[in-house]
Scaffold this active site. Structure first.
Site, short mmCIF file in Angstrom:
data_model
loop_
_atom_site.label_atom_id
_atom_site.label_comp_id
_atom_site.label_asym_id
_atom_site.label_seq_id
_atom_site.Cartn_x
_atom_site.Cartn_y
_atom_site.Cartn_z
N GLU A 62 3.76 -3.05 -5.76
CA GLU A 62 3.65 -2.21 -4.56
C GLU A 62 5.03 -1.72 -4.14
OE1 GLU A 62 2.27 -0.20 -2.93
OE2 GLU A 62 1.15 -0.91 -1.20
N ASP A 111 4.13 -3.53 4.64
CA ASP A 111 4.38 -3.20 6.04
C ASP A 111 3.57 -4.17 6.90
OD1 ASP A 111 5.35 -1.59 8.18
OD2 ASP A 111 3.62 -0.27 8.04
N PHE A 141 10.77 4.40 9.17
CA PHE A 141 9.89 5.05 8.19
C PHE A 141 10.73 5.56 7.02
CE2 PHE A 141 7.08 8.11 6.25
CZ PHE A 141 5.88 7.41 6.24
N ARG A 186 8.60 12.13 -2.49
CA ARG A 186 8.42 11.05 -3.48
C ARG A 186 9.45 11.13 -4.60
NH1 ARG A 186 3.45 8.57 -2.43
NH2 ARG A 186 1.76 9.92 -1.74
P1 5GP Z 1 0.43 -1.94 5.08
O1 5GP Z 1 -1.01 -2.02 4.77
O2 5GP Z 1 1.25 -3.10 4.55
O3 5GP Z 1 0.68 -1.68 6.54
O4 5GP Z 1 0.94 -0.62 4.43
C1 5GP Z 1 1.35 -0.52 3.17
C2 5GP Z 1 1.37 0.93 2.76
O5 5GP Z 1 1.77 1.76 3.86
C3 5GP Z 1 2.37 1.15 1.69
O6 5GP Z 1 1.77 1.06 0.45
C4 5GP Z 1 2.84 2.55 1.96
O7 5GP Z 1 1.99 3.44 1.30
C5 5GP Z 1 2.66 2.73 3.43
N1 5GP Z 1 3.93 2.55 4.15
C6 5GP Z 1 4.33 1.52 4.93
N2 5GP Z 1 5.56 1.70 5.40
C7 5GP Z 1 5.98 2.88 4.90
C8 5GP Z 1 7.20 3.63 5.02
O8 5GP Z 1 8.18 3.25 5.67
N3 5GP Z 1 7.23 4.82 4.36
C9 5GP Z 1 6.20 5.28 3.62
N4 5GP Z 1 6.35 6.44 3.01
N5 5GP Z 1 5.04 4.60 3.47
C10 5GP Z 1 4.94 3.42 4.11
MG MG Z 2 1.37 2.53 -0.91
#
Ligand code: 5GP
Ligand code: MG
Length: 169
Positions: free
Chosen positions: A93, A97, A146, A159
């Site tokens: 991954e 987050d 972010f 990306r």
């Molecule tokens: P979670 O379910 O852990 O909250 O989120 C994970 C997903 O959220 C990651 O796979 C990613 O796609 C997106 N994500 C979380 N933080 C960021 C960030 O700072 N930037 C970006 N581009 N995507 C994020």
């Molecule tokens: Mg992701």
């Protein structure tokens, strides 16, 4: 936008992770399972540092809609085309987050009776965690900002940037 992690630092983290993974998986023909789309750059670099037999698969989940907010609920958008039963699965991954996405996936995989499941993440935002997640192989922790670049997007843009940047509001 400002640069947070330069490409050379990413590359050395990838090499270190590959060394750890090689030590544990060299004789296991693991299945590296990338979560689309964000992990594609990291996974591509990681597998080229691994010099033993392995397979690559992808799964597409969605938790974020467009933009930056997590919807907090995860769907499988494109499922597995390979059986994971009896396989050593390493989930790859880009960023952890809240932990919701990966907690869902680990649970989903364990129901399919793999030999083992572990998690490798390039980056972690520990201050944002809502669900506990054990990261077996971690690149680095990042602040609660972010991020874009090295596979990470904002509305599908950025990306392709080789470094990781903080996207200012
Ligand atoms: P979670 O379910 O852990 O909250 O989120 C994970 C997903 O959220 C990651 O796979 C990613 O796609 C997106 N994500 C979380 N933080 C960021 C960030 O700072 N930037 C970006 N581009 N995507 C994020
Ligand atoms: Mg992701």
């Amino acid at each position: 936008m400002h640069r947070l992690v330069p490409r050379a630092e990413i590359a050395s983290a990838v090499k270190r992770l590959a060394g750890e993974i090689a030590g544990d998986y060299r004789d296991k023909e693991p299945l590296l399972l990338g979560i689309l789309k964000g992990s594609f750059v990291f996974l591509a670099d990681l597998v080229r540092e691994l010099d033993f037999p392995l397979e690559v698969e992808f799964i597409r989940l969605s938790s974020y809609g467009s933009g930056r907010r997590s919807s907090g609920h995860v769907r499988v958008v494109q499922g597995l085309r390979t059986s994971v039963r009896g396989r050593h699965v390493l989930v790859v991954e880009d960023i952890i987050d809240t932990g919701i996405t990966v907690a869902f996936l680990l649970d989903y995989l364990r129901k399919k009776k793999p030999a083992s499941v572990r998690l490798c993440a390039l980056t972690d935002k520990p201050s944002r965690r809502q669900v506990p997640v054990k990261i077996d192989y971690l690149g680095f922790s990042v602040p609660d900002r972010f991020l874009v670049g090295y596979g990470l997007d904002c509305d599908e843009k950025y990306r392709n940037l080789p470094d990781i940047h903080v996207l200012e509001d």
